[in-house]
Design a protein around this motif. Structure first.
Motif, mmCIF file in Angstrom:
data_model
loop_
_atom_site.group_PDB
_atom_site.id
_atom_site.type_symbol
_atom_site.label_atom_id
_atom_site.label_comp_id
_atom_site.label_asym_id
_atom_site.label_seq_id
_atom_site.Cartn_x
_atom_site.Cartn_y
_atom_site.Cartn_z
ATOM 1 N N MET A 101 -20.187 -10.535 -19.249
ATOM 2 C CA MET A 101 -19.727 -10.147 -20.585
ATOM 3 C C MET A 101 -20.807 -10.410 -21.628
ATOM 4 O O MET A 101 -21.016 -9.606 -22.544
ATOM 5 C CB MET A 101 -18.450 -10.902 -20.936
ATOM 6 C CG MET A 101 -17.898 -10.556 -22.327
ATOM 7 S SD MET A 101 -17.443 -8.806 -22.523
ATOM 8 C CE MET A 101 -15.840 -8.777 -21.693
ATOM 9 N N ILE A 102 -21.509 -11.527 -21.497
ATOM 10 C CA ILE A 102 -22.612 -11.823 -22.422
ATOM 11 C C ILE A 102 -23.658 -10.712 -22.356
ATOM 12 O O ILE A 102 -24.124 -10.208 -23.388
ATOM 13 C CB ILE A 102 -23.254 -13.189 -22.081
ATOM 14 C CG1 ILE A 102 -22.296 -14.333 -22.422
ATOM 15 C CG2 ILE A 102 -24.579 -13.370 -22.839
ATOM 16 C CD1 ILE A 102 -22.774 -15.695 -21.944
ATOM 17 N N LYS A 103 -24.035 -10.318 -21.146
ATOM 18 C CA LYS A 103 -25.031 -9.254 -20.970
ATOM 19 C C LYS A 103 -24.538 -7.937 -21.553
ATOM 20 O O LYS A 103 -25.299 -7.198 -22.188
ATOM 21 C CB LYS A 103 -25.360 -9.090 -19.493
ATOM 22 C CG LYS A 103 -26.103 -10.267 -18.881
ATOM 23 C CD LYS A 103 -26.336 -10.055 -17.389
ATOM 24 C CE LYS A 103 -27.057 -11.233 -16.772
ATOM 25 N NZ LYS A 103 -27.240 -11.074 -15.298
ATOM 26 N N SER A 132 -25.532 0.560 -29.157
ATOM 27 C CA SER A 132 -24.417 1.343 -29.705
ATOM 28 C C SER A 132 -24.456 1.505 -31.220
ATOM 29 O O SER A 132 -23.764 2.363 -31.768
ATOM 30 C CB SER A 132 -23.091 0.687 -29.311
ATOM 31 O OG SER A 132 -22.914 -0.538 -30.007
ATOM 32 N N GLY A 133 -25.218 0.667 -31.911
ATOM 33 C CA GLY A 133 -25.215 0.715 -33.374
ATOM 34 C C GLY A 133 -24.050 -0.025 -33.993
ATOM 35 O O GLY A 133 -23.891 -0.042 -35.220
ATOM 36 N N THR A 134 -23.225 -0.663 -33.161
ATOM 37 C CA THR A 134 -22.075 -1.431 -33.641
ATOM 38 C C THR A 134 -22.490 -2.868 -33.937
ATOM 39 O O THR A 134 -23.292 -3.451 -33.204
ATOM 40 C CB THR A 134 -20.950 -1.426 -32.582
ATOM 41 O OG1 THR A 134 -20.524 -0.085 -32.369
ATOM 42 C CG2 THR A 134 -19.766 -2.259 -33.041
ATOM 43 N N GLY A 152 -19.583 0.299 -18.203
ATOM 44 C CA GLY A 152 -19.896 0.104 -16.796
ATOM 45 C C GLY A 152 -18.700 0.191 -15.874
ATOM 46 O O GLY A 152 -18.737 -0.335 -14.745
ATOM 47 N N ILE A 153 -17.635 0.857 -16.316
ATOM 48 C CA ILE A 153 -16.437 0.967 -15.470
ATOM 49 C C ILE A 153 -15.994 2.423 -15.299
ATOM 50 O O ILE A 153 -14.819 2.695 -15.037
ATOM 51 C CB ILE A 153 -15.267 0.125 -16.030
ATOM 52 C CG1 ILE A 153 -15.002 0.467 -17.507
ATOM 53 C CG2 ILE A 153 -15.532 -1.358 -15.840
ATOM 54 C CD1 ILE A 153 -13.772 -0.230 -18.065
ATOM 55 N N LYS A 169 -26.130 -5.734 -24.625
ATOM 56 C CA LYS A 169 -26.526 -4.344 -24.413
ATOM 57 C C LYS A 169 -25.873 -3.430 -25.447
ATOM 58 O O LYS A 169 -26.532 -2.556 -26.031
ATOM 59 C CB LYS A 169 -26.137 -3.900 -23.005
ATOM 60 C CG LYS A 169 -26.577 -2.482 -22.652
ATOM 61 C CD LYS A 169 -26.080 -2.049 -21.285
ATOM 62 C CE LYS A 169 -24.623 -1.644 -21.350
ATOM 63 N NZ LYS A 169 -24.157 -0.987 -20.088
ATOM 64 N N LEU A 170 -24.583 -3.639 -25.680
ATOM 65 C CA LEU A 170 -23.867 -2.802 -26.648
ATOM 66 C C LEU A 170 -24.408 -3.003 -28.057
ATOM 67 O O LEU A 170 -24.534 -2.047 -28.819
ATOM 68 C CB LEU A 170 -22.371 -3.121 -26.604
ATOM 69 C CG LEU A 170 -21.642 -2.750 -25.306
ATOM 70 C CD1 LEU A 170 -20.229 -3.305 -25.329
ATOM 71 C CD2 LEU A 170 -21.627 -1.241 -25.110
ATOM 72 N N ALA A 171 -24.722 -4.239 -28.394
ATOM 73 C CA ALA A 171 -25.262 -4.519 -29.721
ATOM 74 C C ALA A 171 -26.602 -3.828 -29.932
ATOM 75 O O ALA A 171 -26.905 -3.347 -31.027
ATOM 76 C CB ALA A 171 -25.403 -6.030 -29.928
#
Length: 252
Positions: free
Chosen positions: A186-188, A197-199, A136-137, A192-194
Motif C-alpha cells: 500500500m505504501i508503494k 495521478s496528479g492527485t 493493479g487489480i 506511485k499514485l501520488a
C-alpha cells in the motif's frame, strides 16, 4: 506551489465541549501530508468537518481556492475532494468492476434506473478499467468483492475513490488491518499514485512507519489543537511531540 487545500481557524464543538479548535494549515498541490495524533486528539472530527460529513462550528475550508465550508459531503466530492475510511466502504455483493463503475455513473449523472445498460457504456467501462490498472487489480475486475482478501478489498476502495479523478484524497488509516506485506504494498501504491495521478494525498495513520515513509509534511493534533507541523525530521525530533504522542515508538 499552489495550495490545493487550505484550512483557516477550523473548530468544532459539541455544546460547550470543543473537540478541535483554531486549526489552520495549507497543503500544496502534489504535496504528501499526514495528520497524526493520539486517540481522542480530534483527527476524525477534523476529517469529518472538512469533508462535509458535518459543518464545522468555526473557521473556513478552501479547496482549489473555493470556499467549501459547510458543503454537504456529495458536494465536496463534486468539487474534487474524496475520502476513504478506516472501515472498508465498498459494495461486497458487486464485482470489482461494478464497484468502480458506480461512482462514474453518479459523476456522469446517469440515472440508476438504467443501471443495467451502463455496463454497455464503453466510455465508462474504459475509465473504470484504467483506474483498476492504476491500482493493479484489473485482473480481478470480474471477481465479486466479497470473495477477495482483505488487502484487495482496501485496493478496491482506493479505486472507487480515484474513479472520480479527485484533486485531493483524504486517506483515513489506509493500512488499518493489513499485514506487513500488504502494508508495504500500500505504501508503494500511494507513492506511485501520488507521482503519476496528479492527485494530492492527505493521510491520517497510526502506523508511524507508514507516516514517515510517505509524508513530506506532518501535522500533529493533540487535545484538539495543532501541536506541531513540519518535515518528518522536525516532527521526529520535536520534544513536545515525543512527550504527547510518539515517545520511544518511533525508530523510522
Amino acid at each position: 506551489m499552489t495550495d490545493v487545500l487550505r484550512i483557516e481557524n477550523l473548530g468544532h464543538s459539541y455544546g460547550k465541549f470543543k473537540v478541535i479548535e483554531d486549526i489552520s494549515l495549507s497543503i500544496s498541490k502534489g504535496e504528501m501530508s499526514a495528520l497524526i495524533g493520539p486517540n481522542g486528539a480530534g483527527k476524525t472530527t477534523f476529517y469529518n468537518a472538512i469533508s462535509g460529513h458535518f459543518p464545522p462550528t468555526r473557521g473556513k475550508v478552501f479547496l482549489n481556492g473555493e470556499n467549501i465550508t459547510g458543503f454537504a459531503a456529495h458536494r465536496v466530492v463534486d468539487k474534487g475532494m474524496c475520502r476513504s475510511f478506516q472501515i472498508t466502504n465498498i459494495f461486497a455483493a458487486l464485482t470489482v468492476l461494478e464497484n468502480v463503475i458506480s461512482p462514474l455513473i453518479i459523476q456522469q449523472r446517469k440515472h440508476f434506473k438504467i443501471y443495467g445498460n451502463v455496463f454497455k457504456d464503453k466510455q465508462i467501462i474504459e475509465r473504470a478499467m484504467l483506474v483498476l490498472e492504476q491500482i493493479g487489480i484489473a485482473d480481478r475486475a470480474d471477481q465479486v468483492v466479497a470473495n477477495l482478501a482483505y488487502g484487495d478489498k482496501r485496493l478496491v476502495e482506493m479505486a472507487i475513490v480515484l474513479a472520480r479523478d479527485p484533486s485531493v484524497v483524504l486517506l483515513d488509516e489506509p493500512t488499518a488491518g493489513m499485514n506487513p506485506e500488504e502494508t508495504e504494498n500500500m505504501i508503494k501504491l500511494i507513492k506511485k499514485l501520488a507521482n503519476n495521478s496528479g492527485t494530492t494525498f492527505f493521510i491520517t495513520e497510526h502506523d508511524m512507519k507508514v507516516v514517515f515513509s510517505l509524508a513530506e509534511k506532518i501535522y500533529v493534533l493533540h487535545q484538539g489543537h495543532l501541536l506541531a507541523q513540519g518535515s518528518p525530521g522536525e516532527i521526529r525530533s520535536n520534544e513536545h511531540v515525543k512527550e504527547a504522542y510518539l515517545g520511544r515508538k518511533v525508530h523510522a
